[in-house]
Design an enzyme around this catalytic site. Structure first.
Site, PDB file in Angstrom:
ATOM      1  N   GLY A 125     -22.256   0.860  40.557  1.00 28.84           N
ATOM      2  CA  GLY A 125     -22.704  -0.087  41.315  1.00 28.84           C
ATOM      3  C   GLY A 125     -22.432  -2.014  40.540  1.00 28.84           C
ATOM      4  O   GLY A 125     -22.916  -2.827  41.005  1.00 28.84           O
ATOM      5  N   ARG A 607     -16.095  13.684  -7.127  1.00 23.47           N
ATOM      6  CA  ARG A 607     -16.847  12.636  -7.386  1.00 23.47           C
ATOM      7  C   ARG A 607     -16.986  12.382  -8.450  1.00 23.47           C
ATOM      8  O   ARG A 607     -18.657  12.968  -8.896  1.00 23.47           O
ATOM      9  CB  ARG A 607     -17.184  10.977  -7.210  1.00 23.47           C
ATOM     10  CG  ARG A 607     -16.533  10.618  -5.608  1.00 23.47           C
ATOM     11  CD  ARG A 607     -17.119   9.760  -4.940  1.00 23.47           C
ATOM     12  NE  ARG A 607     -18.643  10.334  -4.099  1.00 23.47           N
ATOM     13  CZ  ARG A 607     -19.638   9.354  -3.748  1.00 23.47           C
ATOM     14  NH1 ARG A 607     -19.712   8.181  -3.970  1.00 23.47           N
ATOM     15  NH2 ARG A 607     -20.929   9.985  -3.745  1.00 23.47           N
ATOM     16  N   ARG A 666     -12.086  13.815  -8.669  1.00 26.81           N
ATOM     17  CA  ARG A 666     -11.348  12.274  -9.055  1.00 26.81           C
ATOM     18  C   ARG A 666     -11.729  12.142 -10.415  1.00 26.81           C
ATOM     19  O   ARG A 666     -13.256  12.656 -10.611  1.00 26.81           O
ATOM     20  CB  ARG A 666     -11.993  11.445  -8.031  1.00 26.81           C
ATOM     21  CG  ARG A 666     -11.210  10.027  -8.582  1.00 26.81           C
ATOM     22  CD  ARG A 666     -11.824   8.648  -7.618  1.00 26.81           C
ATOM     23  NE  ARG A 666     -13.582   8.637  -7.423  1.00 26.81           N
ATOM     24  CZ  ARG A 666     -13.731   7.840  -6.926  1.00 26.81           C
ATOM     25  NH1 ARG A 666     -13.365   7.239  -6.206  1.00 26.81           N
ATOM     26  NH2 ARG A 666     -15.857   7.611  -7.257  1.00 26.81           N
ATOM     27  N   GLU A 794      -4.355   3.354  -4.182  1.00 25.21           N
ATOM     28  CA  GLU A 794      -5.727   1.995  -4.175  1.00 25.21           C
ATOM     29  C   GLU A 794      -5.640   1.163  -4.135  1.00 25.21           C
ATOM     30  O   GLU A 794      -6.227  -0.128  -4.080  1.00 25.21           O
ATOM     31  CB  GLU A 794      -7.539   2.645  -4.257  1.00 25.21           C
ATOM     32  CG  GLU A 794      -7.390   3.222  -5.817  1.00 25.21           C
ATOM     33  CD  GLU A 794      -7.812   3.620  -6.039  1.00 25.21           C
ATOM     34  OE1 GLU A 794      -9.406   3.418  -5.389  1.00 25.21           O
ATOM     35  OE2 GLU A 794      -8.407   4.615  -6.869  1.00 25.21           O
ATOM     36  N   GLY A 815      -6.544   6.055  -1.006  1.00 23.70           N
ATOM     37  CA  GLY A 815      -8.485   5.480  -1.121  1.00 23.70           C
ATOM     38  C   GLY A 815      -8.567   3.938  -0.060  1.00 23.70           C
ATOM     39  O   GLY A 815      -8.358   2.966  -0.751  1.00 23.70           O
ATOM     40  N   THR A 816      -8.877   4.202   1.214  1.00 25.74           N
ATOM     41  CA  THR A 816      -8.756   3.429   2.207  1.00 25.74           C
ATOM     42  C   THR A 816      -9.376   1.873   2.179  1.00 25.74           C
ATOM     43  O   THR A 816      -9.934   1.242   2.531  1.00 25.74           O
ATOM     44  CB  THR A 816      -7.949   3.431   2.656  1.00 25.74           C
ATOM     45  OG1 THR A 816      -8.733   5.176   3.480  1.00 25.74           O
ATOM     46  CG2 THR A 816      -6.890   4.093   3.896  1.00 25.74           C
ATOM     47  N   ASN A 817     -10.841   2.553   1.220  1.00 26.08           N
ATOM     48  CA  ASN A 817     -11.852   1.529   1.287  1.00 26.08           C
ATOM     49  C   ASN A 817     -10.809   0.370  -0.034  1.00 26.08           C
ATOM     50  O   ASN A 817     -11.008  -1.012   0.131  1.00 26.08           O
ATOM     51  CB  ASN A 817     -12.901   2.060   0.158  1.00 26.08           C
ATOM     52  CG  ASN A 817     -13.724   3.224   1.318  1.00 26.08           C
ATOM     53  OD1 ASN A 817     -13.184   3.374   2.641  1.00 26.08           O
ATOM     54  ND2 ASN A 817     -14.145   4.016   0.837  1.00 26.08           N
ATOM     55  N   ASP A 818     -10.657   0.952  -0.994  1.00 25.68           N
ATOM     56  CA  ASP A 818     -10.002   0.225  -1.769  1.00 25.68           C
ATOM     57  C   ASP A 818      -8.633  -0.994  -1.331  1.00 25.68           C
ATOM     58  O   ASP A 818      -8.097  -2.318  -1.511  1.00 25.68           O
ATOM     59  CB  ASP A 818      -9.649   0.492  -3.462  1.00 25.68           C
ATOM     60  CG  ASP A 818     -11.470   0.270  -4.135  1.00 25.68           C
ATOM     61  OD1 ASP A 818     -11.761  -0.936  -4.341  1.00 25.68           O
ATOM     62  OD2 ASP A 818     -11.556   1.255  -4.777  1.00 25.68           O
ATOM     63  N   TYR A 900      -3.501  15.829   5.311  1.00 18.83           N
ATOM     64  CA  TYR A 900      -5.064  15.978   5.901  1.00 18.83           C
ATOM     65  C   TYR A 900      -5.356  14.360   5.968  1.00 18.83           C
ATOM     66  O   TYR A 900      -4.823  13.478   4.757  1.00 18.83           O
ATOM     67  CB  TYR A 900      -5.572  17.034   4.782  1.00 18.83           C
ATOM     68  CG  TYR A 900      -5.931  16.598   2.779  1.00 18.83           C
ATOM     69  CD1 TYR A 900      -6.637  15.628   2.775  1.00 18.83           C
ATOM     70  CD2 TYR A 900      -4.843  16.878   1.978  1.00 18.83           C
ATOM     71  CE1 TYR A 900      -6.975  14.871   1.630  1.00 18.83           C
ATOM     72  CE2 TYR A 900      -4.449  15.982   1.167  1.00 18.83           C
ATOM     73  CZ  TYR A 900      -5.752  15.297   0.381  1.00 18.83           C
ATOM     74  OH  TYR A 900      -5.997  14.598  -0.486  1.00 18.83           O
TER      75      TYR A 900
HETATM   76  P1  ADP Z   1     -20.042   3.154  45.797  1.00  9.03           P
HETATM   77  O1  ADP Z   1     -18.756   3.088  45.504  1.00  9.03           O
HETATM   78  O2  ADP Z   1     -21.766   2.555  45.606  1.00  9.03           O
HETATM   79  O3  ADP Z   1     -20.515   4.696  46.147  1.00  9.03           O
HETATM   80  P2  ADP Z   1     -19.470   3.204  49.033  1.00  9.03           P
HETATM   81  O4  ADP Z   1     -18.256   2.608  48.873  1.00  9.03           O
HETATM   82  O5  ADP Z   1     -19.152   5.350  48.012  1.00  9.03           O
HETATM   83  O6  ADP Z   1     -19.886   2.939  47.474  1.00  9.03           O
HETATM   84  O7  ADP Z   1     -19.842   3.006  49.517  1.00  9.03           O
HETATM   85  C1  ADP Z   1     -22.074   3.747  49.422  1.00  9.03           C
HETATM   86  C2  ADP Z   1     -22.020   4.755  50.036  1.00  9.03           C
HETATM   87  O8  ADP Z   1     -22.009   4.530  51.936  1.00  9.03           O
HETATM   88  C3  ADP Z   1     -21.906   5.889  49.447  1.00  9.03           C
HETATM   89  O9  ADP Z   1     -23.159   6.918  50.107  1.00  9.03           O
HETATM   90  C4  ADP Z   1     -20.725   6.523  50.977  1.00  9.03           C
HETATM   91  O10 ADP Z   1     -21.133   8.273  51.394  1.00  9.03           O
HETATM   92  C5  ADP Z   1     -21.306   5.977  52.163  1.00  9.03           C
HETATM   93  N1  ADP Z   1     -20.469   5.841  52.692  1.00  9.03           N
HETATM   94  C6  ADP Z   1     -19.446   4.905  52.593  1.00  9.03           C
HETATM   95  N2  ADP Z   1     -18.463   4.601  53.809  1.00  9.03           N
HETATM   96  C7  ADP Z   1     -18.909   5.656  54.981  1.00  9.03           C
HETATM   97  C8  ADP Z   1     -18.020   6.134  56.358  1.00  9.03           C
HETATM   98  N3  ADP Z   1     -16.674   5.948  57.008  1.00  9.03           N
HETATM   99  N4  ADP Z   1     -19.280   7.108  56.539  1.00  9.03           N
HETATM  100  C9  ADP Z   1     -20.629   6.980  56.703  1.00  9.03           C
HETATM  101  N5  ADP Z   1     -20.451   6.957  55.007  1.00  9.03           N
HETATM  102  C10 ADP Z   1     -19.724   6.071  54.253  1.00  9.03           C
HETATM  103 MG    MG Z   2     -11.496   3.291  -4.857  1.00 17.55          MG
END
Ligand code: ADP
Ligand code: MG
Ligand code: MG
Length: 926
Positions: A125, A607, A666, A794, A815-818, A900
């Site tokens: 996104g 301890r 200890r 330590e 004893g890595t804390n100390d 260990y």
């Molecule tokens: P994102 O990385 O956000 O998933 P995408 O590049 O995969 O973005 O594209 C967003 C949407 O568009 C996705 O659902 C993808 O399948 C669709 N999409 C991308 N390219 C094509 C294409 N050439 N034909 C049809 N759908 C596409």
């Molecule tokens: Mg100690």
């Protein structure tokens, strides 16, 4: 090793562009492949793999990928493209045209493309994609004629305008509109109005005419708001879109995301230009996303959703409820909808077949995107799918059984943090998947919790006293709520972020907690809460998933870590892979047993002084105090003898549970004054018992005061100034051992001397231990007790004289804390004030009390190992500091050649996994 670390500084490189900037895919061929993610981005590399690999050759619409090099160049050169890019794009576009039989910009037979971003690592996104590029007033009529589907063409056009205005004309141009006034939002509202005007619910019900009208209105609005025309030229659209994708790499959201995820700014994004295929051509068309296995439960069942007559993002955007692809994918909302299997059985079978081929090829669970155009299936994306901890473990085990992957790969398939999810009681994923959350917030504390709603901390405490399980629901918590928070199964707050009081406290305790769930409205007066449109009263049952941040109505089934058969099975595989031993730090038989159950191979730190803290400590503590304030040796020996039975019992109980496994015990470590009581009543009782006056006692207590107790009279120093303290502890260890041996139980105590800095110190202690040993053997009549004497490392000086210590010592334990405390000169108890800022200001890469400082403290460790083993080849070396359960530190210990690591019982599984991963990684490097 060290010089390597020091030279690792990054160098700024001159950008020298390679000749090839564009990689083609399509028609069963591809110039790139899956291994080229750095150059082609994840999306581009996988498109090439799907299109061109001889095992796959899947139906991928043809296209090409502009490399990440171009993005880097673009940003380094004032947003200009390299000179040869234009001709390379043209050349590749031509290839696409030849394959598809269409032409970009052609009025009769136009080719449309999508322009898609794609970085090395997916940044969900964060960056942009534009569909339907190439639709203009010139190409629309021809396209309508070609497809004989005006509604579809106008729908595609209005989508292009919406995406283009948003991504290219607003975002890439750096325009920052006010909330809700972004062009996309405005156009969305116009679409809604149109639907209302026409009295329809879904955009699929709008006619060609409606969509055409809307498109015209869109263009007018765009001109008004952004002051520019929507480009009516296919070339302009294409280059505008390409530039916008590159620009999106440095968009605000993307930059912020990279910072959080630690993705370097230099990586850049690739751009994929790809032939459009259309899921919006009618009810024989669709678009969808799927996982080759269920990403929530890990079950080997195809799982996915799709929408009829829709394009790309509609599925994720949630504008309509998507249909399930099969019965296994149904949920509460979609259970009555038709599946793809029912609607288009042939396409479903084809998709299912692709699913199998892809899994076999990639040998992992994949996340895929597909589109169906008039009954024909196209693949648009695939990548290794994200999954939760539970699913990760399940899939690793299943794929191992299916012989899809090897044991070593299975071990690498689960990250330590994913495993951590399984160590808390969790919601049964199966049960959870059938429920829908009533509210959601930030996942502040992991695991699941089921309980009845209470609205104040006091109620939480009261209800729990009555035996109820509660969830504390608050606007926000504050320090006064602590007791209630502790008592509750889980905590839910309406406000606050990941650093709010509730989040900090819950994380510290590993308690299930959700914060900032803004749909939660609390009516304290009437003892009611509202979540979304549902009302709840005090006492109603709710369930929290603190790993995801979801709140559910009622009770969901829970799974405890212990009942988790998958976890045990997975740890077994890790145990059989690792070379590094894993022990636990445990002071009680219960903790020891818990750790053994997970596979711990001994106790790395028991301890003795633990019996003076916490539950049931009153009596032994009183005796200890008597000993501490004793003035003469006689007085001291007398109280030590009173203390003896407590020590012996404690040691015996734990040795018994560990049955033959080594237990490092200890000798007393903390400065004695720590145990002197401060409260007058207790002091008086003590004076009474000793038969001395209160004033006299006060005087003695005063004389014990130290100004720097952590560097004062503690550890081996106590044992030297008061040899009788060493003697009594040793006797407790050997007598407990002898008694167990007589019962037929094997024991292997390892006596560990703390805070040593000089070989003469241990040389002073050894004869005391030996003479007690002889006494006990004589007294009890056992033939012999297997045991070892070793020291804790330590103090920095001890590291440097490791060869001298190894002359007499049979084992070392860091004893890595100390060691960190004294190595850095940071008082651990006081470092809170500055360490956090040190990390924020990048003075230190991380808190060295959490993860070993490999460069400095790590070198102490390496020196110790080298010098110690030079003298005693089979010197056993371990670590018992807090860092022993932290993945990076475990890997370091593996590399440093330790025998260990030892950590708290709760972290044993993480250490086991990390040790196995360290082994696999080291092996694959060879
Ligand atoms: P994102 O990385 O956000 O998933 P995408 O590049 O995969 O973005 O594209 C967003 C949407 O568009 C996705 O659902 C993808 O399948 C669709 N999409 C991308 N390219 C094509 C294409 N050439 N034909 C049809 N759908 C596409
Ligand atoms: Mg100690
Ligand atoms: Mg995608």
């Amino acid at each position: 090793m060290k010089t390597q670390i020091r030279n690792k500084k990054s160098q700024k490189k001159e950008i020298k562009l390679p000749k090839k900037l564009v990689y083609f895919f399509g028609g069963g061929k591809a110039e790139g492949n899956e291994a080229m993610k750095n150059l082609l981005g994840g999306k581009g590399a996988n498109l090439a793999e799907m299109a061109g690999h001889s095992d796959l050759r899947l139906p991928v619409p043809p296209g090409f990928t502009i490399t990440t090099d171009v993005c880097t160049y673009y940003w380094a050169n004032n947003r200009k493209y390299p000179a040869q890019l234009k001709s390379e794009v043209e050349k590749n576009l031509k290839r696409v045209e030849e394959l598809t039989g269409r032409k970009f910009g052609d009025p009769k037979n136009p080719l449309l493309v999508s322009v898609r971003s794609g970085a090395r690592k997916s940044m969900p996104g964060m960056m942009e994609t534009i569909l339907n590029v190439g639709l203009t007033t010139k190409t629309i009529p021809g396209f309508i004629e070609l497809t004989n589907n005006p509604r579809f063409v106008w729908d595609s056009y209005r989508r292009l305008i919406m995406m283009y205005a948003d991504v290219v004309m607003e975002k890439a141009a750096g325009i920052e509109p006010e909330d809700n006034m972004g062009i996309r939002k405005q156009l969305d509202r116009m679409l809604d109005e149109k639907k209302k005007e026409k009295g329809v619910k879904n955009d699929t019900e709008l006619s060609a005419e409606d969509l055409k009208e809307l498109s015209e209105k869109f263009k007018v609005r765009i001109k008004e708001v952004l002051g520019k025309e929507f480009p009516d030229d296919h070339e302009k659209q294409l280059w505008g879109a390409i530039g916008a994708v590159f620009a999106s790499w440095n968009g605000k959201r993307a930059v912020a995301y990279r910072k959080i995820e630690g993705i370097p700014d230099e990586w850049g994004t690739a751009v994929n230009v790809q032939t459009m295929v259309f899921g919006n051509m009618g009810d024989d068309s669709a678009t969808g996303v799927a996982f080759t296995r269920n990403p929530a439960t890990g079950e080997n069942k195809f799982y996915g959703e799709f929408l009829l007559n829709a394009q790309g993002e509609d599925v994720v955007a949630g504008i309509r409820t998507p249909n399930p692809i099969n019965d296994d994918s149904k949920n509460e909302h979609s259970k009555n909808l038709k599946t793809l299997k029912e609607l288009m059985p042939d396409v479903y079978n084809q998709l299912d077949d692709i699913r199998n081929r892809l899994e076999k090829h990639y040998r992992d669970m994949l996340d895929i995107e597909f589109t169906i155009e008039k009954g024909k299936l196209y693949m648009l994306q695939c990548r290794v799918g994200k999954r939760n901890g539970f699913a990760a473990v399940k899939m690793a085990l299943d794929m191992l059984k299916e012989k899809m992957i090897k044991k070593e790969e299975a071990v690498l398939r689960v990250s330590p943090s994913q495993l951590d999810e399984l160590l808390h009681p969790i919601l049964d994923p199966k049960d959870e998947s059938t429920k829908k959350p009533v509210a959601s917030g930030l996942p502040a504390g992991p695991g699941g919790a089921v309980g009845r709603i209470v609205l104040t901390a006091n109620d939480a405490v009261e209800w729990v006293k009555r035996g109820e399980k509660v969830i504390l629901v608050r606007e926000e918590t504050n320090p006064e709520d602590i007791e209630g928070m502790r008592a509750a199964e889980g905590i839910l707050t309406a406000r606050g972020g990941m650093t709010s009081h509730a989040a900090l406290v819950a994380r510290g305790w590993g308690k299930c907690c959700i914060v900032g769930a803004s749909q939660v409205h609390i009516d304290l007066k009437n003892k009611k809460i509202k979540m979304g449109d549902k009302e709840f009263s005090e006492g109603d049952w709710i369930t929290l998933n603190g790993t995801k941040g979801n709140v559910y109505e009622g009770k969901i089934k829970m799974l405890g870590a212990g009942e988790n058969i998958l976890l045990k099975e997975f740890l077994k595989i890790c145990n059989s892979t690792r070379k590094l031993g894993v022990r636990t730090n445990a002071d009680t038989p219960e903790d020891a047993q818990k750790a053994r159950d997970f596979g711990a191979e001994g106790i790395g730190l028991f301890r003795i002084e633990h019996m003076f803290y916490g539950k049931n400590s009153d009596e032994p503590l009183f005796k200890l105090r008597k000993m501490i304030v004793s003035k003469t040796k006689e007085e001291r020996v007398k109280s030590l003898n009173e203390l003896f039975p407590y020590m012996k019992k404690d040691i015996k109980d734990t040795l018994r549970v560990m049955k033959g496994l080594p237990v490092t015990i200890r000798l007393i470590d903390p400065p004695l004054h720590e145990f002197v009581p401060h409260n007058e009543e207790k002091l008086k009782a003590l004076a009474n018992d000793l038969g001395i006056s209160f004033e006299e006692l006060n005087k003695r207590a005063e004389s014990l005061r130290e100004s720097n107790p952590m560097m004062g009279h503690r550890g081996v120093r106590l044992g030297i100034t008061y040899p009788e303290i060493t003697e009594i502890q040793t006797r407790a260890i050997f007598e407990a051992s002898a008694e167990l041996i007589k019962e037929g139980i094997k024991v292997y105590p390892e006596i560990m001397i703390p805070v040593v800095s000089h070989e003469k110190e241990v040389e002073f202690i050894i004869p005391i231990i030996k003479s007690v040993y002889d006494e006990v053997i004589k007294k009890t009549g056992v033939k012999k007790i297997d045991y070892a004497i070793g020291t804790m490392i330590e103090v920095p000086r001890a590291c440097l004289i490791a060869d001298k210590l190894a002359q007499t010592m049979e084992f070392f334990s860091f004893g890595t804390n100390d060691l960190t405390q004294m190595g850095f000169g940071y008082s651990r108890d006081d470092s809170g004030v500055f360490l956090k800022e040190y990390v924020e200001k990048k003075i230190l890469p991380a808190d060295p009390f959490q993860t070993i400082d490999q460069e400095g403290i790590g070198e102490f460790i390496e020196i110790t190992v080298e010098r110690g083993r030079k003298v005693r080849k089979n010197l056993k070396i371990g670590i018992c500091g807090e860092q022993g359960g932290e993945p990076a530190s475990v890997e370091f210990c593996h590399k440093a050649g330790l025998n260990y690591v030892s950590c708290s019982p709760f972290r044993v599984p993480i250490a086991i996994l990390s040790a196995a991963q360290a082994q696999v990684k080291a092996q694959s490097k060879k």
